[in-house]
Design a protein around this motif. Sequence first.
Motif, mmCIF file in Angstrom:
data_model
loop_
_atom_site.group_PDB
_atom_site.id
_atom_site.type_symbol
_atom_site.label_atom_id
_atom_site.label_comp_id
_atom_site.label_asym_id
_atom_site.label_seq_id
_atom_site.Cartn_x
_atom_site.Cartn_y
_atom_site.Cartn_z
ATOM 1 N N UNK A 217 0.486 -1.077 0.116
ATOM 2 C CA UNK A 217 -0.538 -0.279 -0.087
ATOM 3 C C UNK A 217 0.412 1.019 -0.021
ATOM 4 N N UNK A 218 2.266 0.836 0.467
ATOM 5 C CA UNK A 218 2.943 1.961 0.017
ATOM 6 C C UNK A 218 3.598 2.084 -0.693
ATOM 7 N N UNK A 219 3.378 2.088 -2.164
ATOM 8 C CA UNK A 219 4.070 2.255 -3.227
ATOM 9 C C UNK A 219 2.867 3.194 -4.286
ATOM 10 N N UNK A 220 3.709 3.257 -4.869
ATOM 11 C CA UNK A 220 2.947 4.828 -5.846
ATOM 12 C C UNK A 220 2.934 3.854 -7.370
ATOM 13 N N UNK A 221 2.721 4.965 -8.251
ATOM 14 C CA UNK A 221 1.954 3.970 -9.153
ATOM 15 C C UNK A 221 3.650 3.773 -9.940
ATOM 16 N N UNK A 222 5.060 4.807 -9.897
ATOM 17 C CA UNK A 222 5.964 4.269 -10.782
ATOM 18 C C UNK A 222 6.945 3.471 -9.275
ATOM 19 N N UNK A 223 5.780 2.240 -8.552
ATOM 20 C CA UNK A 223 6.541 1.410 -7.338
ATOM 21 C C UNK A 223 6.720 -0.322 -7.883
ATOM 22 N N UNK A 224 6.719 -0.093 -9.684
ATOM 23 C CA UNK A 224 6.899 -1.001 -10.021
ATOM 24 C C UNK A 224 8.166 -1.507 -11.606
ATOM 25 N N UNK A 225 8.725 -2.378 -11.045
ATOM 26 C CA UNK A 225 9.917 -2.375 -12.341
ATOM 27 C C UNK A 225 9.508 -3.784 -13.059
ATOM 28 N N UNK A 226 10.090 -3.557 -14.391
ATOM 29 C CA UNK A 226 9.824 -4.823 -14.776
ATOM 30 C C UNK A 226 11.094 -5.227 -15.551
ATOM 31 N N UNK A 227 11.535 -6.480 -15.019
ATOM 32 C CA UNK A 227 13.201 -6.578 -14.880
ATOM 33 C C UNK A 227 13.623 -8.174 -15.794
ATOM 34 N N UNK A 228 14.014 -8.838 -16.259
ATOM 35 C CA UNK A 228 14.107 -10.171 -16.415
ATOM 36 C C UNK A 228 14.841 -10.464 -15.656
#
Length: 356
Positions: A217-228
Amino acid sequence: MSTPPMIRTRLTELTGIDHPIVQTGMGWVAGARLVSATARAGALGILASATMTAEELERAIVEVKERTDRPFGVNLRSDAGDAMDRVELLIRHGVKVASFALAPKRELIERLKEHDIVVMPSIGAVRHAEKVASWGADAVMIQGGEGGGHTGAVPTSLLLPSVVSAVDIPVVAAGGFFDGRGLAAALAYGAVGIGMGTRFLLTSDSAVPDAIKQRYLGFGLDGTVVTTKADGMPHRLLRTEFVEDLEASGSLRHLPATVRRSFEFRKLSGMSWPAFLKDGLSMKKASGRSWSQMALAANTPMLLKAGLVEGDTEAGMLAAGQVVGLIDDLPSCEELVDRIVREAVARLRDASAAVI
């Protein structure tokens, strides 16, 4: 709480659920507790079997049936060495829906359909939807690039209409959905319902540790990353310190831990070494991964378990869709489904009132 209005679609007719909402099969998250709560709310809960042994899956199926008499489904790995054995398990217990993370083999579809089990593969490209439709799949779930876990690059707003135009079978939309506005929009695009993972993970019925839910709940819309870097395939995860370090470092630095966790997963899965290697060969053939990517793939379930089950964000990963930045509460599944349906109905009525 009053009974919510009903939205009838080809998905509700096909599966016998009340509302066109699917809780997706998230590894370590979609167990009997969450699935049965989803089913009781009138939506379609999907058990995640990829992180279960066959015995654990059977126990989970039995537990869901003890908790509710509503329809539910099981997500299967089509490239698993014991995929057909698990199909027989679904048949024996009368499970309503079989979903697949990858396109299932034709013989799996045929066997399931012999027993009127609804087959709904998840796909990320038009050609995959066309292939499984030609093999007899009853429906498909598309996941746009906004979705959590393994994902593609095409956003839902483009993938959904392209698949709806390409196939005649029902299409469920996933990737970026969390409320009634999304359900109304998906129906307007031609979908028969929506699938949600992160939104169901963040409910009071989810068995994910409360401290981890609060972290989400503490993460914003920029809180994810796509990684390989996780397992060699594009994987959307929360941007935690662990994942940031994984992204910044070379694969050799993590090789010893990767090998160790791969061995741990073999032990946890209950597979013998020959069975483990056979399963890996089957996965490699189906996915086209290199051997180094295969080592990462066997390592990933343990990293997800560390975060989602053990609550250790220092040594684990947390899969999440971009929609995490729009979620700020932890309702029950019943509360969530109720408000999504009510909002979707209101939005659809408002839209139809604008037509002259």
